[in-house]
Design a protein around this motif. Structure first.
Motif, short mmCIF file in Angstrom:
data_model
loop_
_atom_site.label_atom_id
_atom_site.label_comp_id
_atom_site.label_asym_id
_atom_site.label_seq_id
_atom_site.Cartn_x
_atom_site.Cartn_y
_atom_site.Cartn_z
N ARG A 1 14.38 11.01 63.37
CA ARG A 1 14.72 10.28 64.58
C ARG A 1 15.20 11.23 65.66
O ARG A 1 15.79 12.27 65.37
N THR A 2 14.96 10.85 66.91
CA THR A 2 15.44 11.63 68.04
C THR A 2 16.92 11.32 68.24
O THR A 2 17.45 10.35 67.67
N PRO A 3 17.64 12.10 69.05
CA PRO A 3 19.06 11.83 69.27
C PRO A 3 19.37 10.43 69.82
O PRO A 3 20.44 9.89 69.57
N ASP A 4 18.41 9.82 70.54
CA ASP A 4 18.66 8.47 71.06
C ASP A 4 18.23 7.38 70.08
O ASP A 4 18.26 6.19 70.42
N GLY A 5 17.79 7.73 68.87
CA GLY A 5 17.49 6.75 67.84
C GLY A 5 16.03 6.38 67.68
O GLY A 5 15.69 5.61 66.79
N GLN A 6 15.15 6.90 68.51
CA GLN A 6 13.73 6.58 68.39
C GLN A 6 13.09 7.45 67.32
O GLN A 6 13.58 8.51 66.98
N GLN B 1 10.56 10.07 65.73
CA GLN B 1 9.82 11.26 66.17
C GLN B 1 8.36 11.08 65.76
O GLN B 1 8.07 10.77 64.61
#
Length: 61
Positions: free
Chosen positions: A27-32, A34
């Protein structure tokens, strides 16, 4: 007057779906999720094939 071009044949390797998106599981730092994109190696992401000289000989063009 418009020129009419014949449609190119759809790629037999990807059936016209040349680009796919694959999740990597992280996951990316904002929660989405990758993701990465992958193109069909046969048609190079176009979804169509170009007729070869062999195809023209076979169909008698």
């Amino acid at each position: 007057m418009p020129q009419h071009t014949r449609p190119r044949p759809i790629c037999g390797h990807c059936d016209g779906f040349p680009t796919v998106t694959i999740t990597t599981g992280t996951r990316t730092p904002d929660g989405q999720r990758q993701t990465i994109s992958a193109n069909c190696p046969a048609c190079h992401g176009t979804g169509h094939t170009t007729p070869t000289a062999r195809d023209h000989t076979r169909i008698g063009a």
